[in-house]
Scaffold this motif. Structure first.
Motif, PDB file in Angstrom:
ATOM      1  N   ALA A  72      12.414   7.325   0.589  1.00  0.00           N
ATOM      2  CA  ALA A  72      11.461   5.474   1.645  1.00  0.00           C
ATOM      3  C   ALA A  72      12.170   5.791   3.110  1.00  0.00           C
ATOM      4  O   ALA A  72      11.864   5.036   4.395  1.00  0.00           O
ATOM      5  CB  ALA A  72      12.515   5.197   0.517  1.00  0.00           C
ATOM      6  N   LYS A  73      13.320   5.972   2.990  1.00  0.00           N
ATOM      7  CA  LYS A  73      14.407   6.078   4.457  1.00  0.00           C
ATOM      8  C   LYS A  73      12.948   7.121   5.054  1.00  0.00           C
ATOM      9  O   LYS A  73      12.965   7.102   6.352  1.00  0.00           O
ATOM     10  CB  LYS A  73      15.054   7.494   4.299  1.00  0.00           C
ATOM     11  N   ARG A  74      12.676   8.538   5.357  1.00  0.00           N
ATOM     12  CA  ARG A  74      11.699   9.098   5.932  1.00  0.00           C
ATOM     13  C   ARG A  74      10.571   8.309   5.959  1.00  0.00           C
ATOM     14  O   ARG A  74       9.937   8.390   7.380  1.00  0.00           O
ATOM     15  CB  ARG A  74      11.502  10.767   5.353  1.00  0.00           C
ATOM     16  N   ARG A  75      10.026   7.545   5.013  1.00  0.00           N
ATOM     17  CA  ARG A  75       9.050   7.022   5.717  1.00  0.00           C
ATOM     18  C   ARG A  75       9.155   5.425   6.507  1.00  0.00           C
ATOM     19  O   ARG A  75       8.229   5.041   7.101  1.00  0.00           O
ATOM     20  CB  ARG A  75       8.021   5.978   4.544  1.00  0.00           C
ATOM     21  N   VAL A  76       9.993   4.805   7.183  1.00  0.00           N
ATOM     22  CA  VAL A  76      10.467   4.018   7.485  1.00  0.00           C
ATOM     23  C   VAL A  76      11.288   4.618   8.905  1.00  0.00           C
ATOM     24  O   VAL A  76      11.903   3.379  10.169  1.00  0.00           O
ATOM     25  CB  VAL A  76      11.003   3.281   6.426  1.00  0.00           C
ATOM     26  N   GLY A  77      11.481   5.944   9.092  1.00  0.00           N
ATOM     27  CA  GLY A  77      11.859   6.345  10.187  1.00  0.00           C
ATOM     28  C   GLY A  77      13.492   6.525  10.286  1.00  0.00           C
ATOM     29  O   GLY A  77      14.412   5.902  11.269  1.00  0.00           O
ATOM     30  N   ARG A  78      14.075   6.197   9.007  1.00  0.00           N
ATOM     31  CA  ARG A  78      15.523   5.886   9.552  1.00  0.00           C
ATOM     32  C   ARG A  78      15.461   7.429   9.276  1.00  0.00           C
ATOM     33  O   ARG A  78      15.136   8.810   8.907  1.00  0.00           O
ATOM     34  CB  ARG A  78      16.330   5.605   8.584  1.00  0.00           C
ATOM     35  N   GLN A  79      17.159   8.335   9.742  1.00  0.00           N
ATOM     36  CA  GLN A  79      17.458   9.123   9.507  1.00  0.00           C
ATOM     37  C   GLN A  79      18.221   9.727   7.627  1.00  0.00           C
ATOM     38  O   GLN A  79      19.125   8.759   7.490  1.00  0.00           O
ATOM     39  CB  GLN A  79      18.885   9.462  10.579  1.00  0.00           C
ATOM     40  N   VAL A  80      18.009  11.002   7.690  1.00  0.00           N
ATOM     41  CA  VAL A  80      18.257  10.887   6.144  1.00  0.00           C
ATOM     42  C   VAL A  80      19.994  12.031   6.492  1.00  0.00           C
ATOM     43  O   VAL A  80      19.902  13.618   7.360  1.00  0.00           O
ATOM     44  CB  VAL A  80      17.283  12.032   5.422  1.00  0.00           C
ATOM     45  N   TRP A  98       9.083   7.764  -5.892  1.00  0.00           N
ATOM     46  CA  TRP A  98       9.848   7.449  -4.897  1.00  0.00           C
ATOM     47  C   TRP A  98      11.611   7.783  -5.030  1.00  0.00           C
ATOM     48  O   TRP A  98      11.845   8.151  -6.295  1.00  0.00           O
ATOM     49  CB  TRP A  98      10.076   6.213  -4.602  1.00  0.00           C
ATOM     50  N   THR A  99      12.006   8.440  -4.422  1.00  0.00           N
ATOM     51  CA  THR A  99      13.653   8.608  -3.681  1.00  0.00           C
ATOM     52  C   THR A  99      13.556   8.134  -2.910  1.00  0.00           C
ATOM     53  O   THR A  99      13.277   7.603  -1.851  1.00  0.00           O
ATOM     54  CB  THR A  99      13.671  10.652  -4.090  1.00  0.00           C
ATOM     55  N   GLU A 100      15.307   8.215  -2.507  1.00  0.00           N
ATOM     56  CA  GLU A 100      15.448   6.875  -1.498  1.00  0.00           C
ATOM     57  C   GLU A 100      15.397   7.672   0.124  1.00  0.00           C
ATOM     58  O   GLU A 100      15.364   7.417   1.168  1.00  0.00           O
ATOM     59  CB  GLU A 100      17.336   6.833  -1.635  1.00  0.00           C
ATOM     60  N   ALA A 118       1.056  -1.660  -0.062  1.00  0.00           N
ATOM     61  CA  ALA A 118      -0.279   0.077   0.287  1.00  0.00           C
ATOM     62  C   ALA A 118       1.100   1.268  -0.140  1.00  0.00           C
ATOM     63  O   ALA A 118       0.484   2.477  -0.456  1.00  0.00           O
ATOM     64  CB  ALA A 118      -1.040  -0.024   1.442  1.00  0.00           C
ATOM     65  N   VAL A 119       2.165   1.668   0.793  1.00  0.00           N
ATOM     66  CA  VAL A 119       2.825   2.438   1.323  1.00  0.00           C
ATOM     67  C   VAL A 119       3.189   2.440  -0.449  1.00  0.00           C
ATOM     68  O   VAL A 119       4.000   3.956  -1.099  1.00  0.00           O
ATOM     69  CB  VAL A 119       4.149   2.224   1.693  1.00  0.00           C
ATOM     70  N   ILE A 120       3.962   1.733  -1.156  1.00  0.00           N
ATOM     71  CA  ILE A 120       4.502   1.992  -2.002  1.00  0.00           C
ATOM     72  C   ILE A 120       3.810   2.026  -3.175  1.00  0.00           C
ATOM     73  O   ILE A 120       4.097   2.889  -4.603  1.00  0.00           O
ATOM     74  CB  ILE A 120       5.040   0.178  -2.835  1.00  0.00           C
ATOM     75  N   GLY A 121       2.917   1.791  -3.669  1.00  0.00           N
ATOM     76  CA  GLY A 121       1.615   2.108  -4.756  1.00  0.00           C
ATOM     77  C   GLY A 121       1.276   3.956  -4.186  1.00  0.00           C
ATOM     78  O   GLY A 121       0.820   3.986  -5.260  1.00  0.00           O
ATOM     79  N   GLU A 122       1.699   3.990  -3.530  1.00  0.00           N
ATOM     80  CA  GLU A 122       1.228   5.668  -2.820  1.00  0.00           C
ATOM     81  C   GLU A 122       2.710   6.477  -3.415  1.00  0.00           C
ATOM     82  O   GLU A 122       2.661   6.457  -1.818  1.00  0.00           O
ATOM     83  CB  GLU A 122       0.063   5.937  -2.042  1.00  0.00           C
TER      84      GLU A 122
END
Length: 81
Positions: free
Chosen positions: A34-42, A29-31, A13-17
């Motif tokens: 994607a990092k922000r979406r899963v809670g990683r530090q950019v 999507w940018t790298e 669902a996340v990938i589709g939007e």
């Protein structure tokens, strides 16, 4: 990055939007997104190897001049050869 979302239905669902890029307005999507979406530090641009990091390659006068060019006064007839 998005593979770290454990629930497959939620992951797809996340990938589709994909998020809207502020600069172009297109959905992609940018790298970093994607990092922000899963809670990683950019990491900010300019950090890390290959992105302007000079590390041990800095010259001997870099800390003294801080990017400014040194001006050496010269007088006619006083040039050392």
């Amino acid at each position: 990055m998005l593979a770290s979302i454990p629930d497959a239905d939620q992951r797809f669902a996340v990938i589709g939007e994909p998020p809207v890029l502020a600069r172009t307005g297109e959905r992609r999507w940018t790298e970093d997104e994607a990092k922000r979406r899963v809670g990683r530090q950019v990491t900010p641009a300019g950090d890390g190897p290959g992105k302007g990091h000079r590390g041990a390659r800095a010259g001997p006068f870099d800390s003294e001049t801080t990017g400014r060019q040194r001006v050496v006064p010269r007088r006619k007839g006083c040039l050392v050869q």
